[in-house]
Design a protein around this motif. Structure first.
Motif, PDB file in Angstrom:
ATOM      1  N   ASP A  25       0.822  -1.205   0.000  1.00 30.44           N
ATOM      2  CA  ASP A  25       0.000   0.000   0.000  1.00 30.44           C
ATOM      3  C   ASP A  25       0.860   1.261   0.000  1.00 30.44           C
ATOM      4  O   ASP A  25       0.497   2.270  -0.608  1.00 30.44           O
ATOM      5  CB  ASP A  25      -0.925  -0.016   1.222  1.00 30.44           C
ATOM      6  CG  ASP A  25      -1.913   1.132   1.202  1.00 30.44           C
ATOM      7  OD1 ASP A  25      -2.575   1.323   0.176  1.00 30.44           O
ATOM      8  OD2 ASP A  25      -2.009   1.839   2.225  1.00 30.44           O
ATOM      9  N   ALA A  26       2.001   1.201   0.704  1.00 30.10           N
ATOM     10  CA  ALA A  26       2.865   2.378   0.808  1.00 30.10           C
ATOM     11  C   ALA A  26       3.873   2.488  -0.327  1.00 30.10           C
ATOM     12  O   ALA A  26       4.599   3.481  -0.425  1.00 30.10           O
ATOM     13  CB  ALA A  26       3.614   2.345   2.144  1.00 30.10           C
ATOM     14  N   ALA A  27       3.922   1.478  -1.193  1.00 37.10           N
ATOM     15  CA  ALA A  27       4.967   1.451  -2.216  1.00 37.10           C
ATOM     16  C   ALA A  27       4.537   2.198  -3.465  1.00 37.10           C
ATOM     17  O   ALA A  27       3.423   2.008  -3.957  1.00 37.10           O
ATOM     18  CB  ALA A  27       5.306   0.007  -2.577  1.00 37.10           C
ATOM     19  N   PRO A  28       5.420   3.053  -4.019  1.00 34.72           N
ATOM     20  CA  PRO A  28       5.132   3.698  -5.304  1.00 34.72           C
ATOM     21  C   PRO A  28       5.416   2.730  -6.453  1.00 34.72           C
ATOM     22  O   PRO A  28       5.986   1.667  -6.252  1.00 34.72           O
ATOM     23  CB  PRO A  28       6.116   4.868  -5.332  1.00 34.72           C
ATOM     24  CG  PRO A  28       7.292   4.362  -4.541  1.00 34.72           C
ATOM     25  CD  PRO A  28       6.728   3.463  -3.467  1.00 34.72           C
ATOM     26  N   ILE A  29       4.982   3.104  -7.636  1.00 35.52           N
ATOM     27  CA  ILE A  29       5.265   2.305  -8.829  1.00 35.52           C
ATOM     28  C   ILE A  29       6.008   3.204  -9.815  1.00 35.52           C
ATOM     29  O   ILE A  29       5.509   4.270 -10.165  1.00 35.52           O
ATOM     30  CB  ILE A  29       3.968   1.777  -9.464  1.00 35.52           C
ATOM     31  CG1 ILE A  29       3.255   0.841  -8.477  1.00 35.52           C
ATOM     32  CG2 ILE A  29       4.272   1.015 -10.747  1.00 35.52           C
ATOM     33  CD1 ILE A  29       1.931   0.328  -8.986  1.00 35.52           C
ATOM     34  N   PRO A  30       7.200   2.837 -10.299  1.00 28.55           N
ATOM     35  CA  PRO A  30       7.909   1.600  -9.958  1.00 28.55           C
ATOM     36  C   PRO A  30       8.539   1.671  -8.564  1.00 28.55           C
ATOM     37  O   PRO A  30       8.753   2.754  -8.026  1.00 28.55           O
ATOM     38  CB  PRO A  30       8.966   1.494 -11.051  1.00 28.55           C
ATOM     39  CG  PRO A  30       9.264   2.928 -11.395  1.00 28.55           C
ATOM     40  CD  PRO A  30       7.948   3.648 -11.282  1.00 28.55           C
ATOM     41  N   GLY A  36      14.470   1.981  -3.881  1.00 26.01           N
ATOM     42  CA  GLY A  36      15.013   2.330  -2.573  1.00 26.01           C
ATOM     43  C   GLY A  36      14.405   1.542  -1.428  1.00 26.01           C
ATOM     44  O   GLY A  36      14.171   0.330  -1.512  1.00 26.01           O
ATOM     45  N   ASP A  37      14.156   2.257  -0.318  1.00 28.16           N
ATOM     46  CA  ASP A  37      13.671   1.620   0.914  1.00 28.16           C
ATOM     47  C   ASP A  37      12.309   0.979   0.717  1.00 28.16           C
ATOM     48  O   ASP A  37      12.003  -0.043   1.344  1.00 28.16           O
ATOM     49  CB  ASP A  37      13.600   2.656   2.043  1.00 28.16           C
ATOM     50  CG  ASP A  37      14.980   3.130   2.472  1.00 28.16           C
ATOM     51  OD1 ASP A  37      15.960   2.414   2.175  1.00 28.16           O
ATOM     52  OD2 ASP A  37      15.074   4.208   3.094  1.00 28.16           O
ATOM     53  N   ARG A  38      11.449   1.549  -0.114  1.00 25.40           N
ATOM     54  CA  ARG A  38      10.123   0.972  -0.332  1.00 25.40           C
ATOM     55  C   ARG A  38      10.229  -0.415  -0.947  1.00 25.40           C
ATOM     56  O   ARG A  38       9.510  -1.347  -0.566  1.00 25.40           O
ATOM     57  CB  ARG A  38       9.299   1.880  -1.239  1.00 25.40           C
ATOM     58  CG  ARG A  38       8.990   3.231  -0.655  1.00 25.40           C
ATOM     59  CD  ARG A  38       8.194   3.123   0.627  1.00 25.40           C
ATOM     60  NE  ARG A  38       7.735   4.428   1.087  1.00 25.40           N
ATOM     61  CZ  ARG A  38       7.121   4.645   2.239  1.00 25.40           C
ATOM     62  NH1 ARG A  38       6.903   3.627   3.065  1.00 25.40           N
ATOM     63  NH2 ARG A  38       6.738   5.862   2.585  1.00 25.40           N
ATOM     64  N   GLU A  39      11.125  -0.567  -1.907  1.00 22.95           N
ATOM     65  CA  GLU A  39      11.313  -1.889  -2.508  1.00 22.95           C
ATOM     66  C   GLU A  39      11.861  -2.870  -1.488  1.00 22.95           C
ATOM     67  O   GLU A  39      11.445  -4.032  -1.434  1.00 22.95           O
ATOM     68  CB  GLU A  39      12.266  -1.797  -3.708  1.00 22.95           C
ATOM     69  CG  GLU A  39      12.492  -3.145  -4.374  1.00 22.95           C
ATOM     70  CD  GLU A  39      13.385  -3.043  -5.606  1.00 22.95           C
ATOM     71  OE1 GLU A  39      13.600  -4.093  -6.237  1.00 22.95           O
ATOM     72  OE2 GLU A  39      13.857  -1.930  -5.909  1.00 22.95           O
ATOM     73  N   ASN A  40      12.797  -2.420  -0.652  1.00 23.16           N
ATOM     74  CA  ASN A  40      13.348  -3.293   0.391  1.00 23.16           C
ATOM     75  C   ASN A  40      12.266  -3.730   1.366  1.00 23.16           C
ATOM     76  O   ASN A  40      12.241  -4.888   1.803  1.00 23.16           O
ATOM     77  CB  ASN A  40      14.473  -2.568   1.135  1.00 23.16           C
ATOM     78  CG  ASN A  40      15.692  -2.327   0.265  1.00 23.16           C
ATOM     79  OD1 ASN A  40      15.906  -3.046  -0.718  1.00 23.16           O
ATOM     80  ND2 ASN A  40      16.494  -1.338   0.610  1.00 23.16           N
ATOM     81  N   ASP A  41      11.368  -2.800   1.712  1.00 20.60           N
ATOM     82  CA  ASP A  41      10.279  -3.151   2.639  1.00 20.60           C
ATOM     83  C   ASP A  41       9.374  -4.227   2.045  1.00 20.60           C
ATOM     84  O   ASP A  41       8.979  -5.173   2.729  1.00 20.60           O
ATOM     85  CB  ASP A  41       9.453  -1.893   2.973  1.00 20.60           C
ATOM     86  CG  ASP A  41      10.217  -0.904   3.823  1.00 20.60           C
ATOM     87  OD1 ASP A  41      11.251  -1.303   4.415  1.00 20.60           O
ATOM     88  OD2 ASP A  41       9.785   0.268   3.899  1.00 20.60           O
ATOM     89  N   VAL A  42       9.048  -4.058   0.753  1.00 13.65           N
ATOM     90  CA  VAL A  42       8.178  -5.040   0.107  1.00 13.65           C
ATOM     91  C   VAL A  42       8.865  -6.389   0.021  1.00 13.65           C
ATOM     92  O   VAL A  42       8.260  -7.436   0.317  1.00 13.65           O
ATOM     93  CB  VAL A  42       7.768  -4.546  -1.294  1.00 13.65           C
ATOM     94  CG1 VAL A  42       7.077  -5.660  -2.082  1.00 13.65           C
ATOM     95  CG2 VAL A  42       6.844  -3.334  -1.183  1.00 13.65           C
ATOM     96  N   ARG A  43      10.126  -6.394  -0.374  1.00 13.04           N
ATOM     97  CA  ARG A  43      10.853  -7.668  -0.494  1.00 13.04           C
ATOM     98  C   ARG A  43      11.015  -8.336   0.869  1.00 13.04           C
ATOM     99  O   ARG A  43      10.899  -9.564   0.991  1.00 13.04           O
ATOM    100  CB  ARG A  43      12.218  -7.435  -1.145  1.00 13.04           C
ATOM    101  CG  ARG A  43      12.136  -7.116  -2.640  1.00 13.04           C
ATOM    102  CD  ARG A  43      13.506  -7.182  -3.272  1.00 13.04           C
ATOM    103  NE  ARG A  43      13.457  -6.953  -4.696  1.00 13.04           N
ATOM    104  CZ  ARG A  43      13.162  -7.880  -5.600  1.00 13.04           C
ATOM    105  NH1 ARG A  43      12.865  -9.111  -5.211  1.00 13.04           N
ATOM    106  NH2 ARG A  43      13.162  -7.601  -6.894  1.00 13.04           N
TER     107      ARG A  43
END
Length: 422
Positions: A360-365, A368-375
């Motif tokens: 929900d908090a991740a932008p597309i694409p 950075g930190d958002r991708e790390n959080d999702v992974r």
């Protein structure tokens, strides 16, 4: 689990902590002679078996046998995990086998026919145990339902755990799997004890988190409706018990009339009462652990039979300690609206919610930190799914084993009654 599945074999498809053959040798060795010695040994066996199930923090309280308390502390299995539930079911099977031996020995002493009062008590226990067959069926269905959750959660975790850049298609697939999972969780939570926990979180965030502003309102509504239809389809096909069946009412029926024997009642009265209490504890824990219809009401303490006198039975302190711990787990704020108290279910709910929030908090694409959080959230959910797969299959097999043991015990009891009538 239809009765016709039972082939009459006494061997288990897996190994118990103690084999039944060694159990019989141990029983013969520590029961030197006499009915009183047999019955006292049975009570001690039940006490030590239940004490081994106590969590490490409670192992010293209410466990009269020091070695049993040490075994409980050293087991390393978390309370209400799939491994712990399996040990509880194994304990029931062991106690039931010992009870069968005790009854057989009593019949031999009485010349193959027990007094009418004793036969009636044994028959009443068998009738009580037959009521647990529905609980086994509901628990088996509940395990199957959890397996459906695990598959959807694994789809979401796998979509985001692949190496390389996380693309929009992967996010869409993960959102779809989480949307379907949320629909199932909401449906099962409502059937069990009212929607809440991760189910209510995902439901309330479904349009915003998984629909995204780019999706048209009609498309978003259609996806939600399709997910709800999927959940309803699963529910209509998943339960082998009646739609009006209630775990709370079934537990009440199992515990009905379960009262400690009076002072003048000797012989098999105490073992029959002991097995009734162990049976009720086992079925109550099963209902608490996995999704079952009306399991929320079943967790209430007023559904328990009258507590056994602590001083009268050596197994009473560990049994009461286990009941108190189960009741406490059901009252915990983070478990109150869960679909089940099983540790693996709680982990799945938490990890699913964490991944939903990260998406929900991740932008597309992603970057950075958002991708790390999702992974990171996807990797955590993948580990939970793997642990759940490892625990559910042996648990389901053991629930089936308990079902068939109860059937066999009842058939043996009917055979004995017919033989005595002749």
């Amino acid at each position: 689990m239809p009765v016709t599945d039972y082939q009459g074999s006494t061997s288990s498809p897996f190994s118990f902590g103690r084999s039944l053959l060694s159990l019989r040798r141990d029983t013969t060795a520590i029961m030197p002679s006499g009915e009183e010695a047999d019955l006292e040994a049975f009570q001690r066996h039940v006490a030590s078996t239940l004490a081994e199930l106590l969590p490490a923090a409670d192992a010293g309280t209410g466990a009269g046998d020091a070695s049993a308390a040490a075994a409980a502390a050293a087991s390393g299995e978390e309370f209400l995990s799939a491994a712990w539930i399996r040990r509880l079911l194994e304990a029931f099977v062991l106690c039931q086998e010992e009870f069968r031996v005790v009854v057989a020995q009593a019949r031999r002493r009485a010349g193959a026919q027990l007094p009418a009062a004793a036969e009636r008590m044994v028959a009443e226990f068998h009738e009580r145990a037959v009521k647990a067959l529905d609980v086994c069926n509901a628990a088996r269905d509940g395990v199957d339902q959890v397996r459906r959750w695990e598959r959807l959660a694994d789809i979401a975790a796998s979509a985001l755990g692949a190496p390389g850049e996380v693309r929009e298609g992967q996010l869409r697939r993960a959102r779809k799997a989480l949307t379907d999972l949320s629909a199932l969780l909401v449906d099962d939570a409502a059937a069990a004890s009212g929607a809440g926990g991760v189910a209510s979180f995902l439901s309330s965030h479904r349009n915003r988190s998984f629909g995204r502003a780019r999706a048209s309102p009609s498309r978003t509504a259609g996806s939600a409706a399709a997910a709800s239809a999927t959940a309803s389809h699963f529910r209509s096909l998943s339960w082998s018990v009646s739609r009006t069946w209630s775990a709370a009412r079934q537990l009440q029926a199992i515990g009905a009339g379960l009262a400690a024997p009076r002072a003048h009642e000797a012989g098999l009265a105490a073992p029959v009462y002991s097995m009734g209490c162990v049976l009720h504890l086992t079925t109550w824990a099963l209902v608490a652990a996995v999704p079952c219809p009306d399991r929320g009401n079943a967790l209430q303490a007023h559904h328990l039979p009258a507590a056994p006198p602590r001083a009268a039975f050596p197994w009473a302190p560990p049994l009461l300690a286990l009941q108190e711990r189960l009741a406490e787990e059901g009252k915990r704020k983070d478990r109150r609206h869960s679909c089940g108290l099983l540790k693996e279910i709680h982990s799945l709910e938490k990890s699913t919610q964490k991944l939903a929030e990260a998406i929900d908090a991740a932008p597309i694409p992603l970057f950075g930190d958002r991708e790390n959080d999702v992974r990171e959230a996807a990797a955590e959910l993948a580990a939970v799914c793997e642990a759940m797969r490892d625990g559910l299959e042996p648990l389901e097999r053991l629930v089936r084993e308990v079902f068939h043991r109860i059937v066999r015990s009842r058939v043996d009891g009917l055979d004995s009654s017919m033989h005595n009538a002749d």
